[in-house]
Design a protein around this motif. Structure first.
Motif, PDB file in Angstrom:
ATOM      1  N   CYS A 179       6.328  25.294 -19.174  1.00  0.00           N
ATOM      2  CA  CYS A 179       6.297  24.013 -19.875  1.00  0.00           C
ATOM      3  C   CYS A 179       5.471  24.230 -21.143  1.00  0.00           C
ATOM      4  N   PHE A 180       6.145  24.434 -22.271  1.00  0.00           N
ATOM      5  CA  PHE A 180       5.491  24.812 -23.521  1.00  0.00           C
ATOM      6  C   PHE A 180       5.679  23.730 -24.579  1.00  0.00           C
ATOM      7  N   ASP A 181       4.834  23.792 -25.605  1.00  0.00           N
ATOM      8  CA  ASP A 181       5.026  22.971 -26.800  1.00  0.00           C
ATOM      9  C   ASP A 181       5.985  23.703 -27.730  1.00  0.00           C
ATOM     10  N   LEU A 182       7.223  23.271 -27.729  1.00  0.00           N
ATOM     11  CA  LEU A 182       8.254  23.909 -28.550  1.00  0.00           C
ATOM     12  C   LEU A 182       8.682  23.034 -29.725  1.00  0.00           C
ATOM     13  N   SER A 183       7.937  21.940 -29.982  1.00  0.00           N
ATOM     14  CA  SER A 183       8.414  21.005 -31.004  1.00  0.00           C
ATOM     15  C   SER A 183       7.326  20.444 -31.910  1.00  0.00           C
ATOM     16  N   LYS A 184       6.030  20.659 -31.599  1.00  0.00           N
ATOM     17  CA  LYS A 184       4.996  19.993 -32.392  1.00  0.00           C
ATOM     18  C   LYS A 184       3.891  20.940 -32.846  1.00  0.00           C
ATOM     19  N   SER A 185       2.775  20.969 -32.130  1.00  0.00           N
ATOM     20  CA  SER A 185       1.559  21.610 -32.643  1.00  0.00           C
ATOM     21  C   SER A 185       1.550  23.124 -32.555  1.00  0.00           C
ATOM     22  N   TYR A 186       2.123  23.701 -31.479  1.00  0.00           N
ATOM     23  CA  TYR A 186       1.969  25.126 -31.217  1.00  0.00           C
ATOM     24  C   TYR A 186       3.251  25.922 -31.432  1.00  0.00           C
ATOM     25  N   THR A 187       4.098  25.423 -32.312  1.00  0.00           N
ATOM     26  CA  THR A 187       5.361  26.126 -32.552  1.00  0.00           C
ATOM     27  C   THR A 187       5.171  27.423 -33.323  1.00  0.00           C
ATOM     28  N   HIS A 208       6.934  20.276 -23.717  1.00  0.00           N
ATOM     29  CA  HIS A 208       6.042  19.144 -23.487  1.00  0.00           C
ATOM     30  C   HIS A 208       5.452  18.582 -24.779  1.00  0.00           C
ATOM     31  N   GLY A 209       5.778  19.194 -25.913  1.00  0.00           N
ATOM     32  CA  GLY A 209       5.331  18.659 -27.194  1.00  0.00           C
ATOM     33  C   GLY A 209       3.826  18.543 -27.332  1.00  0.00           C
ATOM     34  N   ASN A 210       3.074  19.334 -26.561  1.00  0.00           N
ATOM     35  CA  ASN A 210       1.609  19.294 -26.558  1.00  0.00           C
ATOM     36  C   ASN A 210       1.069  17.926 -26.155  1.00  0.00           C
ATOM     37  N   GLN A 236       0.658  13.978 -20.917  1.00  0.00           N
ATOM     38  CA  GLN A 236       1.466  13.252 -19.939  1.00  0.00           C
ATOM     39  C   GLN A 236       2.817  13.910 -19.734  1.00  0.00           C
ATOM     40  N   ARG A 237       3.427  14.386 -20.822  1.00  0.00           N
ATOM     41  CA  ARG A 237       4.705  15.091 -20.686  1.00  0.00           C
ATOM     42  C   ARG A 237       4.526  16.393 -19.915  1.00  0.00           C
ATOM     43  N   PRO A 262      -5.040  21.226 -23.987  1.00  0.00           N
ATOM     44  CA  PRO A 262      -5.061  19.851 -23.473  1.00  0.00           C
ATOM     45  C   PRO A 262      -4.098  19.622 -22.321  1.00  0.00           C
ATOM     46  N   VAL A 263      -2.915  20.231 -22.378  1.00  0.00           N
ATOM     47  CA  VAL A 263      -1.949  20.050 -21.293  1.00  0.00           C
ATOM     48  C   VAL A 263      -2.411  20.794 -20.044  1.00  0.00           C
ATOM     49  N   THR A 264      -2.878  22.023 -20.213  1.00  0.00           N
ATOM     50  CA  THR A 264      -3.383  22.786 -19.075  1.00  0.00           C
ATOM     51  C   THR A 264      -4.513  22.037 -18.379  1.00  0.00           C
ATOM     52  N   ASN A 265      -5.438  21.487 -19.154  1.00  0.00           N
ATOM     53  CA  ASN A 265      -6.558  20.766 -18.563  1.00  0.00           C
ATOM     54  C   ASN A 265      -6.100  19.515 -17.820  1.00  0.00           C
ATOM     55  N   ALA A 266      -5.023  18.886 -18.300  1.00  0.00           N
ATOM     56  CA  ALA A 266      -4.501  17.699 -17.625  1.00  0.00           C
ATOM     57  C   ALA A 266      -3.842  18.052 -16.300  1.00  0.00           C
ATOM     58  N   VAL A 267      -3.174  19.197 -16.252  1.00  0.00           N
ATOM     59  CA  VAL A 267      -2.439  19.592 -15.047  1.00  0.00           C
ATOM     60  C   VAL A 267      -3.337  20.280 -14.035  1.00  0.00           C
ATOM     61  N   LEU A 268      -4.391  20.918 -14.498  1.00  0.00           N
ATOM     62  CA  LEU A 268      -5.209  21.770 -13.633  1.00  0.00           C
ATOM     63  C   LEU A 268      -5.664  21.098 -12.335  1.00  0.00           C
ATOM     64  N   PRO A 269      -6.212  19.883 -12.363  1.00  0.00           N
ATOM     65  CA  PRO A 269      -6.639  19.284 -11.087  1.00  0.00           C
ATOM     66  C   PRO A 269      -5.491  19.100 -10.102  1.00  0.00           C
TER      67      PRO A 269
END
Length: 416
Positions: free
Chosen positions: A36-44, A79-81, A84-85, A107-114
């Motif tokens: 689940c990667f950011d393929l559209s916004k910040s980390y392209t 996930h567009g960075n 929630q996505r 930010p996404v990793t930290n959200a999913v980690l728990p």
């Protein structure tokens, strides 16, 4: 197929390109990795290269019999960075039976980690996410294999110490960083090392997105630091190079975080960038055996998973490093615990990896139940006008300092 053996020769690639036959993995259940990667916004600027490397490595592995006979399936989602996505992607793939995940976003990793911790699913977290997640005693389902930003910054200080004759007591080290969590993360380590070694630490926060650095480099000109460690991204390095020229700061005293690639060098100008330094987690260039194999086996025949230009990028090598380790863990899991792979067998397999470097694509890593990072080794490379030349061997320094910070931070973590 044992991955270390798979990566050791280009002869097999030549045989494939010439029409040699190797059994494909088709008749057994797949090993599934959720990307689940950011393929559209910040980390392209990085995520397409990493995803392409993962897909190429899976294709090559499958064409050569799979992992212990099982094919690898790479499932890519965007996930567009957005945290929630990212959580939604995790939950959807989890329902589909996936338990190996990578999000390539702090930010996404930290959200999913728990959630991954609570569910007992394996979270691949190389080069992003919480620095304290290398503490396997606390983050038992998280595998940030490779150096954290904390360890990389410590290794950078050690390099500068070596360049200054082993004594930093009269040194000035600047730290130019994007003024948000990514850039701020090494500050605690740098302050601790400044107190330990006696150097003066000068902080230069750069406002997002990194395009306005005029005041930063004017201050650098006045302060005259011996080196500037940089925690910038992509175009931020280009702006910094321009400001260094304008303010007379030598580019060979600029030591970048690992996020500087061939695109950045091109935008700076290959000749203008000559001398610039970067700390790196992986070996760059196309002479790395597995990268050369991909070029000769697939891209020479128009069969790669994406554009060849992305293969000629250090971030492609980053993807090869991450997934070489993941595939090796899967091999160990099947060899030692049998099929099917489970989260438990995959966890045990990761913790059994010893002195593995993907045949030179990264620093050798030894993962244990206590250290999920594998040792924290980096090296410093210098742009010579046409290539990145290593200036140091792979090494990890100030481990006691870094692990003290890791333990202090991880002690505060709880799964809600």
């Amino acid at each position: 197929m044992k991955l270390t053996k798979q990566l050791k020769t280009v002869a097999l690639a030549a045989a494939l390109a010439a029409g040699g036959t190797v059994a494909s993995a088709q008749d057994k259940d797949p090993i599934r990795f959720g990307l689940c990667f950011d393929l559209s916004k910040s980390y392209t600027f990085i995520s397409p290269q990493v995803a392409q490397a993962a897909q190429d490595l899976a294709m090559y592995t499958n064409d050569n019999g799979g992992i212990e006979g099982h094919p690898v399936e790479i499932i890519v989602r965007d996930h567009g960075n957005e945290p929630q996505r990212g959580v939604e992607c995790y939950e959807q793939l989890k329902r589909d039976g996936v338990f190996l995940f990578n999000f390539l976003s702090t930010p996404v990793t930290n959200a999913v980690l728990p959630r991954a911790m609570k569910d007992g699913n394996v979270l691949m977290q190389s080069f992003v996410g919480r620095g304290d997640a290398v503490d396997g005693e606390v983050f038992d389902w998280v595998f940030p294999v490779g150096p954290t930003y904390w360890q990389q910054a410590a290794n950078d200080v050690a390099f500068i110490k070596g360049q200054m004759g082993g004594d930093l007591s009269k040194a000035k080290i600047g730290f130019a960083y994007l003024d948000y969590p990514f850039g701020q993360e090494p500050i605690e380590i740098l302050k601790t090392l400044a107190e330990k070694e006696g150097f003066e630490l000068q902080l230069y926060p750069v406002p997002l997105p990194g395009s306005d650095q005029a005041s930063v480099w004017s201050k650098v000109r006045r302060d005259k630091p011996d080196y500037v460690i940089s925690w910038l991204l992509a175009g931020g390095h280009v702006v910094a190079a321009k400001e260094m020229r304008r303010n007379g700061f030598p580019i060979d005293r600029y030591l970048s975080v690992n996020w500087m690639n061939e695109v950045d060098i091109k935008n700076i100008g290959a000749e203008d960038a000559k001398g610039i330094l970067r700390g790196t987690n992986v070996a760059g260039g196309q002479e790395v055996p597995i990268v050369k194999t991909m070029l000769e086996t697939y891209y020479a025949n128009g069969k790669g998973s994406g554009p060849e230009s992305l293969v000629r990028d250090v971030y492609y090598n980053t993807g090869m490093a991450i997934y070489s380790v993941g595939f090796e863990a899967a091999r160990i899991a099947i060899a030692e615990k049998g099929w099917p792979i489970t989260p438990e067998s995959m966890k045990a397999a990761y913790e059994s990896i010893e002195n593995f470097d993907g045949n030179g694509v990264m620093a050798p890593v030894t993962v244990t139940a206590n250290d999920h990072g594998g040792g924290g080794k980096t090296r410093v490379e210098q742009w010579d006008g046409s290539n990145w030349a290593p200036l140091t061997d792979w090494s990890a320094d100030y481990l006691d300092v870094v692990w003290e910070v890791i333990k202090h931070s991880s002690a505060t973590f709880t799964v809600e």
